[in-house]
Design a protein around this motif. Sequence first.
Motif, short mmCIF file in Angstrom:
data_model
loop_
_atom_site.label_atom_id
_atom_site.label_comp_id
_atom_site.label_asym_id
_atom_site.label_seq_id
_atom_site.Cartn_x
_atom_site.Cartn_y
_atom_site.Cartn_z
N LEU A 96 0.51 -1.29 -0.07
CA LEU A 96 -0.68 -0.11 0.60
C LEU A 96 0.80 1.19 0.28
N ALA A 97 2.17 1.01 -0.14
CA ALA A 97 2.98 2.29 0.30
C ALA A 97 2.78 2.92 -1.33
N GLU A 98 2.22 3.03 -2.45
CA GLU A 98 1.86 3.06 -3.44
C GLU A 98 0.82 3.40 -4.16
N GLU A 99 -0.07 3.44 -2.79
CA GLU A 99 -1.61 2.91 -3.47
C GLU A 99 -2.09 3.84 -4.53
N THR A 100 -2.53 5.42 -3.88
CA THR A 100 -2.70 6.00 -4.78
C THR A 100 -2.23 6.23 -5.88
N GLU A 101 -0.65 5.42 -6.60
CA GLU A 101 -0.23 5.58 -8.57
C GLU A 101 -0.86 4.12 -8.67
N THR A 102 -0.66 2.79 -7.83
CA THR A 102 -0.94 1.91 -7.78
C THR A 102 -2.64 1.69 -8.20
N ARG A 103 -3.30 2.25 -7.77
CA ARG A 103 -5.65 3.11 -7.95
C ARG A 103 -5.44 3.49 -9.11
N LEU A 104 -4.31 4.52 -9.17
CA LEU A 104 -4.42 5.31 -10.41
C LEU A 104 -3.99 4.78 -12.23
N LEU A 105 -2.97 3.64 -11.19
CA LEU A 105 -3.35 2.92 -12.97
C LEU A 105 -4.15 1.79 -12.60
N LEU A 106 -4.64 1.45 -11.97
CA LEU A 106 -6.04 0.00 -12.46
C LEU A 106 -7.11 1.34 -12.82
N ALA A 107 -7.02 1.65 -12.32
CA ALA A 107 -8.25 2.85 -12.71
C ALA A 107 -7.91 3.10 -13.73
N GLN A 108 -7.34 4.23 -14.06
CA GLN A 108 -7.27 3.76 -15.52
C GLN A 108 -7.63 3.41 -16.86
N ALA A 109 -6.51 1.96 -16.93
CA ALA A 109 -6.70 0.87 -17.86
C ALA A 109 -8.15 0.35 -17.40
N THR A 110 -8.97 -0.19 -16.09
CA THR A 110 -10.53 -0.46 -15.81
C THR A 110 -11.18 0.97 -17.09
N THR A 111 -11.57 1.79 -17.35
CA THR A 111 -11.71 2.85 -17.88
C THR A 111 -12.01 2.94 -19.13
N ASP A 112 -10.42 2.28 -19.78
CA ASP A 112 -10.23 2.10 -21.10
C ASP A 112 -10.81 1.03 -21.80
N LEU A 113 -10.98 -0.16 -20.32
CA LEU A 113 -12.04 -1.03 -21.09
C LEU A 113 -13.66 -0.52 -21.36
N LEU A 114 -13.99 0.00 -20.28
CA LEU A 114 -15.02 0.08 -20.34
C LEU A 114 -15.58 0.85 -21.77
N ARG A 115 -15.00 1.58 -22.28
CA ARG A 115 -15.68 3.00 -23.17
C ARG A 115 -16.50 2.11 -24.86
N PRO A 116 -17.10 2.71 -24.89
CA PRO A 116 -18.17 2.14 -25.63
C PRO A 116 -17.04 1.70 -27.20
N PRO A 117 -17.80 0.28 -27.63
CA PRO A 117 -17.22 0.24 -28.94
C PRO A 117 -17.12 1.17 -30.26
#
Length: 713
Positions: free
Chosen positions: A204-225
Amino acid sequence: MAPPSAGEVRQLLRRAGRLGGDARGLIAEYGKAVADVRSALEPVRERQARAELGAIPVSRLKDVTGGGLRLTALEEAGYSTVLSVLDATPYELQKLPGVGPKTRWQAQSAAQQIARAARESGTVHIDVERQDAETTRLLVALHGLVAAGPELSRARRTAQALEQRLKALVPDARSLGRWWRRLLTGGKRRARAEQAVERIAELLAEETETRLLLAQATTDLLRPPPDATQAWIDFELHSADYYNLLAELSALAPLDRAAAEGFLPDDLAERVRRQELDDTRRRVSLRGYQAFGARFAIVQQRVILGDEMGLGKTIQAIAVLAHLHARGTTHSLVVCPASTLINWVREIEARSTLGAFRLHGDRRDLARSAWLERGGIAVTTFDGLHRLAPSPQVGMLVVDEAHYVKNPEARRSRAVAGWCDQVARVLFMTGTPLENRVEEFRSLVGYLQPDLRPKVAAGAQAFRRAVAPVYLRRNQEDVLTELPGLVHVDEWEEFSTADADAYREAVESSRFMAMRRAAYAVPEKSAKLERLRELVDEAAVTGLKVVVFSYFRDVLASVADSLGPSIHGPISGDLAPERRQHVVDAFTEAPGHAVLLAQIQAGGVGLNLQAASIVIICEPQVKPTLESQAVARAHRMGQVRRVQVHRLLTPDSVDERMLRILHAKTVLFDTYARRSDLAESTPDAIDISDQSLAHQIIQEEQQRLAGGPAHGR
């Protein structure tokens, strides 16, 4: 330091739960996207496999059955392909005269075996000229993963690692989350729980950076086709990314491993496979053969990467640099021709998180100071290298188009040699490690492994065995099976009367270069130029882009005058690198049909011209590698259309005589530098220098035109 309280542990577990939820969410969305791709892929693969089976003659069934199958009755009944046998019912086959149960069963079993192999090993070809519903569905499914960009792979690996670690640590840590659980926890279990809490805190030492990385990738995958049109446009722009993704998902069958690994000895190939490749500073996914090439350079440290043009040698070099800088290297240096310098800077910045410093032009001293202070990748030219003193700070030297230093006596060669003596890791890159003399290849090896050079034997097979520790080459036909076809057409055009007069005058005055361009001496009456205009007009009708290569500026000037003001270029040796890249960008971005003119010795090096699908070469070249380099600028990774290469030739002229000698030079290259196992021969047997070639051809043409015997070689 006091252990955390129960409340602090509960807070830590809540944070870990949120982070784990983010990781599981990304893994789930990625899984859905991959499942969509594989579902869309199956009908495309099935259709292409059936097309392949429809082209396989029924006689191939004998190969599967060991030659014991009698096919006469099937062939006489019209079953001519493997597909026809596969589609027939048992009843339809067995009712044929002369086909019994055993023959029917053997034939259909063999057909099914070939069909399985076709489905498993067949490469998916996406044809931009055939935008059918099935392929469109596949591109739409792939689009989401491609659009997520290079960070998706890192985010996915981070998510998987997090889920595995938290799954193992959280159950142990829970025993410290309540005061009453602490009381009931024994010594060994308590120590394990405290250790788990400590490990979770580290995650959890880099929690903010890690969550941002995961959230951005998840958002990208949820974009409409995208809609169908957008998907096809994006594929044309980023086709290499689409094919890379298919390979990464194992949607494409694995290539021949030996070919992808350059036919290296087994023990060396195994060491290379085991090498880890750190991608934390890389922003591009690699094909399997590219990852192997990067690992080879890391393991062997001082190597020549001799991949054929268009296979991504620059990407592999950047992968090596990214790995080394992730593992502690601070400074690296790339040396390249001036024409490729801008492209190198662009690629480093786009494909990695490393800083790129351009040590060229008016601001080179400022760039050099910034590079030395901050670290990163410096990019300079061969002419600029002698201004730089070898530095112990540099962890790796990359030399692009390394065949430029084949002459040990040249100033730039001495500068490269000086750096090679001081830098532990060196990567030479060249798709043409020798042109006329095998000795040139030995020179390159000598820079890297001086002890290896004397051991290099003259025979082709012994030569390849000897250089295996330092030399890796893969060919397009072995590893880029999704590339569209490459069609070579020799356009033979008889001299016009004006052409013939100009040619005779050039021969009589022993002017070799004038002989080579005599067909364009009178542009308004040139037969070659008339054919060139026809080819360009045909391309205009179909909206295709054309690149025209010639060795001669005046020939390109005649072409420009003939085609009108709408052409791009010409690209020539004295065109500034910035201007050269601007011309290429304008040509690439032009909507529909466009024509680019380029001197072959300038435009054939360091440029990506996959926007062009028509290549016209105005005259044969003295070096076969000049033509192959030029063609490879269009027929390379990222090309989505079949490439047509038209070489303009004149019979009974210098063209015809040059082609004969060019063929001999190509055989020399294949024998020593490619992987094919041809018969051994000594390099001197077919070595011809440029001067002797010209002298020989002039003599033969003078004798022919005078009516005497012309003896070919």
